[in-house]
Design an enzyme around this catalytic site. Sequence first.
Site, PDB file in Angstrom:
ATOM      1  N   VAL A  77     -60.830 -68.259 -64.592  1.00 46.21           N
ATOM      2  CA  VAL A  77     -62.373 -68.480 -64.934  1.00 46.21           C
ATOM      3  C   VAL A  77     -62.385 -68.809 -66.327  1.00 46.21           C
ATOM      4  CG1 VAL A  77     -64.422 -67.482 -64.898  1.00 46.21           C
ATOM      5  CG2 VAL A  77     -63.257 -67.307 -62.564  1.00 46.21           C
ATOM      6  N   GLU A  78     -61.861 -68.056 -67.169  1.00 45.04           N
ATOM      7  CA  GLU A  78     -62.026 -68.269 -68.615  1.00 45.04           C
ATOM      8  C   GLU A  78     -61.667 -69.285 -69.220  1.00 45.04           C
ATOM      9  OE1 GLU A  78     -64.109 -66.686 -70.610  1.00 45.04           O
ATOM     10  OE2 GLU A  78     -64.696 -64.826 -69.333  1.00 45.04           O
ATOM     11  N   SER A  79     -60.243 -69.574 -68.947  1.00 41.65           N
ATOM     12  CA  SER A  79     -59.310 -70.392 -69.478  1.00 41.65           C
ATOM     13  C   SER A  79     -58.440 -71.672 -69.019  1.00 41.65           C
ATOM     14  CB  SER A  79     -58.602 -69.810 -70.820  1.00 41.65           C
ATOM     15  OG  SER A  79     -57.598 -69.092 -70.096  1.00 41.65           O
TER      16      SER A  79
ATOM     17  N   TYR B  92     -71.466 -64.325 -63.118  1.00 43.15           N
ATOM     18  CA  TYR B  92     -69.920 -64.286 -63.410  1.00 43.15           C
ATOM     19  C   TYR B  92     -68.962 -63.438 -62.402  1.00 43.15           C
ATOM     20  CZ  TYR B  92     -65.724 -63.727 -66.642  1.00 43.15           C
ATOM     21  OH  TYR B  92     -64.944 -63.685 -67.109  1.00 43.15           O
TER      22      TYR B  92
END
Length: 226
Positions: free
Chosen positions: A134-136, A210
């Site tokens: 999800v982040e990167s 999130y």
Amino acid sequence: MIKPPWYPQTPSSTSCVAASGNARGRSVWLNATRLKLSLLSLALLGSALLSVSAPATAAQSYSAPLHQTLESVLETPRPPIERWTDHQWRSTMATRLSRYVDDPDRRLRLLDRIQQEARLAGLSPGIVMAVIQVESAFQPNAVSSAGARGLMQVMPFWVEALGRPDDNLFDPLLNLRYGCTILAHYLAVEDGDLTRALARYNGSRGKTWYPERVMRAWRQHWWLSP
């Protein structure tokens, strides 16, 4: 689906609003200052992070000093069944990770580090995988619009809050150490509630979009049935 014991129950909208109460409108920097006051608990959860040395050169993908900090984990005897389970997990995840990481050697090395860092922090490696997706999208040099860096998109204020201004958050293993330690800290702060801990990690405390995104990625890509 069989849910692990730590699988969170999504909090109600009422509890979310209550949880966000005083935090609404505060800046990330103010929140970081407050967290600095609880540095002792963060150090206890990730004491190895505080002994990590910055990588010698930016070209080193996995710095030697960081590897040394894992000795306590690597040297701890583990039952054969756990070693076999770890091997099976890496083999399965290597296939799934191929959509993000082309090089087979890099995939296995990354999975090995994720597994070690997750175990060191007391986290599920599948959840760590979901956070990274999800982040990167598993890009070690990723930078967000807010300035978060690396695999787990760690905000630069953390290196200042921990008194380690020379740490390179683009170093994959160092970034994993920071990200896993921070998430473990938030999990402790939230008494084991992963939904709330993930919201804190993202800086969206009191909201569930999130955590829901991370849990969806986990269920779809990184979860293994018992």
